[in-house]
Enzyme design. Structure first.
Site, PDB file in Angstrom:
ATOM      1  N   LYS A  24       0.826  -1.199   0.000  1.00 10.25           N
ATOM      2  CA  LYS A  24       0.000   0.000   0.000  1.00 10.25           C
ATOM      3  C   LYS A  24       0.868   1.259   0.000  1.00 10.25           C
ATOM      4  CE  LYS A  24      -3.727   2.070   2.813  1.00 10.25           C
ATOM      5  NZ  LYS A  24      -4.574   1.845   4.005  1.00 10.25           N
TER       6      LYS A  24
ATOM      7  N   SER B 157      -9.207   2.598   3.100  1.00  6.76           N
ATOM      8  CA  SER B 157      -8.190   3.294   2.350  1.00  6.76           C
ATOM      9  C   SER B 157      -7.247   2.367   1.577  1.00  6.76           C
ATOM     10  CB  SER B 157      -7.361   4.160   3.317  1.00  6.76           C
ATOM     11  OG  SER B 157      -6.651   3.360   4.260  1.00  6.76           O
TER      12      SER B 157
ATOM     13  N   SER C 266     -10.049   0.027   6.917  1.00  3.81           N
ATOM     14  CA  SER C 266      -9.376   0.228   5.635  1.00  3.81           C
ATOM     15  C   SER C 266      -8.885  -1.030   4.947  1.00  3.81           C
ATOM     16  CB  SER C 266      -8.208   1.208   5.811  1.00  3.81           C
ATOM     17  OG  SER C 266      -8.690   2.503   6.069  1.00  3.81           O
TER      18      SER C 266
END
Length: 480
Positions: free
Chosen positions: A74, A151, A175
């Site tokens: 990520k 996210s 997330s």
């Protein structure tokens, strides 16, 4: 083209490498071909470092359980020397690091071949991934008019699109679990402090944030969690020790459990009919396995928790911007950050040190309230989201203030009223892809367990996966 690539999870792919039927270089070629073919429609994979990946293969990969498997991290946290990061923000674009984070060191030791990063919203704030630094929104492979969540939305999209079988994510308010629900994947938030935060942080968002993974199979998450679990040097606190580990836990069925079914939000508000149907369908699966499922809802102060969460994350956003500006030696300029982050900075200025500590105290009190509920129940079953996956643009960071974005009518906490509860309480929680809407959108079902009961929760997840498998369902995509 490797015809079987779509069918292999990370464990199966590593087994093929071990047998010699495919090489790490060939798998990397396949992953890169899929980035070229599929990423333009998704905008999920960024900052590709092909040369670094090929150099890692040439140098000899670690003899870990996922040796040779292509992997993505990520673009928020997971600091790594070889992988610069934008962190979802124009202000932080092209950040480089002097050393690897503990979580990246442990991921690398599994033998995976990391070759790039995946998109995230600015500051990791929100249930969609639409950061301006990437030039446009990230889209869902199941329907490109919809968000893949946030996210860790880029990771969710990349795994759902079969670019990689598994990817790194993180979860401070859902997330990992929100993208898992939005993209038809498995996602688990471990117990607080189960995974390392250092050396770049002692904790994230007052202990509410933790790393995790987006995977197509429960066993892939089990392998990655076992490889990465444990505090790093100097950690401020540790999670309760694991027993035999996640992989051993999924090798046998869990005990029969008492499962509380909540088909509303945690405050009693109705949820979308499709999400409610998903909860009741999951309840029938669990009952068929011999678990006792009965209606129940925690009496904890969830609205108070949401307000406290908003204060803590607002302060965290302001701090990250302040540090970035200090490193650059200048003040905030127009265009540095998006509207939500700019508003969060102003919002945080109105929160005193005493206010902040009071918010942390409310989070801790909420954890005690939830722990009391779990004295009578082993598992809480809810939907992951209160409605099907949102359309792109609904949760963009432009034209709205931070507090309204989080707490306003129809905004984040109305859309995602379940996940943050377990970031606040620190309990382990998962999203299982057990339901699809009539127009083909995946819906997640959420299970949460007692603090420290990670192995029991993942064993239950594997038991459900065995009788209600989801891995063969995939979005319609052009092949590379």
């Amino acid at each position: 083209m490797i015809a079987e690539y779509d069918d292999w999870d990370a464990v199966a792919m590593a087994a093929e490498v071990a047998k010699g039927s495919v090489s790490p270089a060939e798998l990397l070629d396949e992953a890169l071909a899929r980035v070229a073919a599929r990423n333009p429609a998704l905008n999920a994979v960024v900052l590709v470092q092909e040369e670094k990946a090929r150099a890692a293969i040439a140098a000899g990969l670690p003899e870990g359980p996922l040796k040779g498997v292509p992997f993505l991290i990520k673009d928020l946290g997971c600091e790594a020397v070889d992988f610069p990061s934008h962190n979802g923000s124009r202000l932080l674009a092209n950040t480089t690091y002097g050393r690897d984070s503990a979580i990246f060191e442990r991921i690398r030791a599994t033998g995976v071949v990391t070759f790039g990063r995946t998109t995230s919203p600015e500051g990791g704030v929100g249930p969609a991934t639409e950061a301006a630094v990437y030039g446009g929104p990230t889209r869902n492979p199941w329907n490109t008019d919809r968000t893949p969540g946030g996210s860790s939305g880029g990771s969710g999209a990349a795994v759902a699109a079969r670019i990689v079988p598994a990817a790194h994510g993180s979860d401070g308010g859902g997330s990992v679990r929100i993208p898992a629900a939005s993209c038809g994947l498995f996602g688990m938030k471990p117990t607080r402090a189960r995974l390392p935060d250092g050396p770049y942080a002692g904790e994230g968002w007052a202990g509410m944030a933790i790393d995790g993974f987006l995977t197509r199979s429960v066993r892939d998450t089990a392998v990655l969690l076992d490889a990465c679990a444990g505090a790093d040097l100097g950690a401020p606190y540790w999670a309760p020790p694991l027993g035999e580990g996640h992989v051993a836990a999924i090798a046998r069925p869990p005990r029969r459990m008492r499962i509380a079914l909540c088909d509303t939000t945690l405050t009693g508000t109705m949820i979308h009919a499709d999400c409610r149907a998903a909860v009741h369908s999951a309840a029938r699966v669990l009952e068929s396995l011999g678990h006792r499922v009965e209606p129940a809802r925690p009496a904890a102060d969830t609205r108070g928790m949401m307000a406290a969460w908003t204060k803590i994350v607002g302060c965290g956003t302001a701090l990250s911007v302040r540090r970035a500006l200090a490193a650059k030696g200048r003040d905030l300029a127009p265009g540095d950050v998006e509207d939500v982050a700019r508003s969060a900075i102003a919002y945080a200025k109105g929160i005193s040190g005493a206010d902040y500590l009071d918010a942390v105290g409310k989070i801790h009190a909420y954890g005690r309230e939830m722990a009391a509920f779990f004295q009578d129940w082993d598992i809480l079953l809810t939907a992951t989201l209160a409605e099907p996956t949102a359309e792109v643009g609904r949760f963009a960071h432009a034209g709205i203030g931070y507090e309204d974005y989080r707490m306003g009518p129809g905004m984040v906490f109305d859309y995602s009223p379940f996940c943050a509860a377990f970031n606040a309480s620190g309990q382990p929680a998962v999203s299982l892809p057990l339901h699809w809407t009539g127009d083909g959108l995946p819906l997640g079902v959420h299970l949460a367990a007692r603090f420290g009961a990670d192995e029991e929760l993942i064993a239950l997840s594997a038991e459900v996966e065995a009788v209600a498998p989801w891995a063969t369902r995939r979005p319609l995509l052009d092949r590379p």
